[in-house]
Design an enzyme around this catalytic site. Structure first.
Site, mmCIF file in Angstrom:
data_model
loop_
_atom_site.group_PDB
_atom_site.id
_atom_site.type_symbol
_atom_site.label_atom_id
_atom_site.label_comp_id
_atom_site.label_asym_id
_atom_site.label_seq_id
_atom_site.Cartn_x
_atom_site.Cartn_y
_atom_site.Cartn_z
ATOM 1 N N LYS A 251 -22.685 6.447 29.154
ATOM 2 C CA LYS A 251 -22.702 6.612 30.592
ATOM 3 C C LYS A 251 -22.224 7.823 31.393
ATOM 4 O O LYS A 251 -22.665 8.337 32.318
ATOM 5 C CB LYS A 251 -22.331 5.471 31.457
ATOM 6 N N ARG A 252 -21.147 8.269 30.596
ATOM 7 C CA ARG A 252 -20.456 9.592 31.009
ATOM 8 C C ARG A 252 -21.384 10.747 30.932
ATOM 9 O O ARG A 252 -21.051 11.744 31.752
ATOM 10 C CB ARG A 252 -19.195 9.756 30.485
#
Length: 481
Positions: A251-252
């Site tokens: 997700k980063r």
């Protein structure tokens, strides 16, 4: 016949890297006129949810993937959801116990962890030490009397296992380093290794195409295939997908799942095209292609062994190419929910001016990479323009005022607009003010849009219409004629 499967766990949204595995299985099946199977591995009861299964199936259909066998398609080797196959695993496990291929292990979690730590401290591999493999009848009876929970472990032969991977070539593993692994947990659910081998055997899978993170699991699966009397399928372990920082995609790095890309308004054909480029390239090195273009030339053995890097900018470029070619009516349909959410158009679709909307979408399609960007790109057509202090100062300068006034006067002389009429208007303003280039275009653009860059000026004027253009110019005229 070639039979491949994609077997996700319904524990969350379908990760873009995991979806890539589905794409290559699907593509491989098409290349060899085979069968593509969807199997749901939901034996992780605590984390698996039906809503995730429904969502991932919906996302795969959206992507354009179709399977011939699966939970919703049926098939002669079902059920295709592991939680519906528990009796099958139980029966085979009991068969293994009777044949002496497996045994009950009564070691507690605390004991196992203590031995792992000791192994690490002494430089030994943290494998199970097989101590319950040769329990006496007396010891077994004592454990059963005490009521201890047990798992069932498979007896791993201590030998060198060699197999050939379609991507990585010859692979070999020393099975003496593995230890006997669990095939049935104490709660009666099968381990990943056991369920996979049983299902692949019963579903007659010929090729297992999956991520390289499963390469170390393959020896466990091969010995189980042998115990099941099955010739192991051929294996192909794909490189994993990394972010730009060379760490596993997460997700980063931005959007994470197919569902998120759907919500952002990317076209499925663009996502599919890009995923096929992660770790593979067609012979002609083209970057934009459809599956039908390459299905006859795709070879799994030509895939890269190196990790593929997910490049968001490249995806946006590719997505933009597809948006430019898409049917305008399709883009209008896709744009409506975003424009409704922004409050730009009516929630009643019958009240929407689709003719005008078509002009707007067509005008901005070259400036966006996904449909969710359309509200930002089109707000100048639905709301009054907000002009910054810097731009107000610019618009009140003497030269700028002369351009705006001349442009306003020319608009007052016409009742219709076309691209040709707009060009003539600008030509007349240029002749009157002796201003050209950026000095001519920028004042008009800023007054009409509040921006220094953007769409073609004549497109903006045509969509806004003469009256709206005049009103926006009037706001900045210090001296009106």
């Amino acid at each position: 016949m070639v039979r491949v499967r994609f077997a996700p766990s319904p524990t969350g949204l379908l990760h873009i890297g995991n979806a890539r595995m589905a794409v290559y299985n699907w593509l491989f099946a098409r290349r060899h006129n085979g069968i593509f199977i969807l199997r749901i591995e939901d034996t992780d009861i605590a984390r698996s949810e039906k809503k995730h299964m429904v969502q991932l199936m919906d996302d795969l259909h959206w992507l354009g993937l179709a399977w011939q066998e699966g939970p919703d398609a049926g098939g002669q080797y079902g059920p295709y959801v592991q939680s519906e196959r528990l009796q099958i695993y139980h029966d085979i496990c009991q068969k293994f116990l009777k044949e002496g291929l497996a045994y009950r292990c009564y070691c507690t979690l605390e004991e196992l962890e203590e031995r792992r730590q000791i192994a690490k401290l002494t430089g030994k591999p943290p494998r199970y030490d097989n101590r319950c493999r040769n329990l006496t009848d007396k010891q077994i009876k004592a454990f059963e009397t005490s009521g201890l929970n047990f798992v069932i472990r498979f007896k791993v032969p201590e030998e060198l296992l060699v197999f050939e991977d379609l991507i990585r070539g010859v692979c070999q593993f020393d099975l003496s380093l593995f230890g006997d692994f669990v095939i049935m947990r104490s709660d009666g659910t099968p381990s990943f290794h056991f369920a996979v081998a049983v299902d692949d055997t019963m579903m007659k899978i010929t090729h297992v195409i999956r991520g390289e993170d499963h390469l170390s699991n393959t020896p466990c699966h091969i010995v189980l295939f042998h115990a099941l009397g099955q010739k192991p399928p051929q294996f192909a372990h794909l490189s994993l997908t990394m972010g730009a920082d060379r760490t596993l995609l997460s997700k980063r790095h931005g959007a994470f799942s197919l569902s998120e890309y759907r919500k952002l308004g990317y076209l499925p054909e663009a996502i599919l095209n890009y995923m096929m480029l992660l770790g593979w390239a067609p012979r002609d090195k083209k970057e934009k292609f459809r599956a039908d273009d390459i299905v006859d030339t795709f070879e799994i053995g030509t895939m890269s062994k190196a990790p593929s890097v997910f490049d968001q900018q490249k995806l946006d470029w590719l997505s933009g190419q597809y948006l430019r070619e898409a049917e305008i009516e399709r883009l209008v349909d896709l744009a409506i929910p975003y424009l409704q959410a922004a409050g730009f158009i009516s929630a009643d679709e019958y009240a929407i001016d689709r003719t005008k909307l078509k002009l707007i979408v067509d005008a901005v399609r070259n400036n966006i990479s996904c449909m969710s960007q359309i509200a930002q790109e089109t707000n100048i057509f639905f709301r009054d323009v907000v002009v910054s202090e810097k731009h107000i100062e610019f618009l009140t300068s003497e030269i700028t005022q002369s351009v705006l006034l001349s442009f306003y006067n020319e608009l007052c002389k016409t009742h219709v607009l076309s691209s040709e009429i707009f060009k003539n208007i600008l030509k007349a303003v240029q002749e009157e003010t002796k201003v050209n280039g950026k000095g001519l275009y920028l004042p008009i653009r800023v007054a009409l849009t509040g921006r220094e860059h953007g769409l073609e000026m004549y497109n903006i004027a045509l969509i806004l219409g003469i009256d709206t253009c005049k009103k926006r110019i009037e706001r900045f005229l210090l001296i009106r004629k």
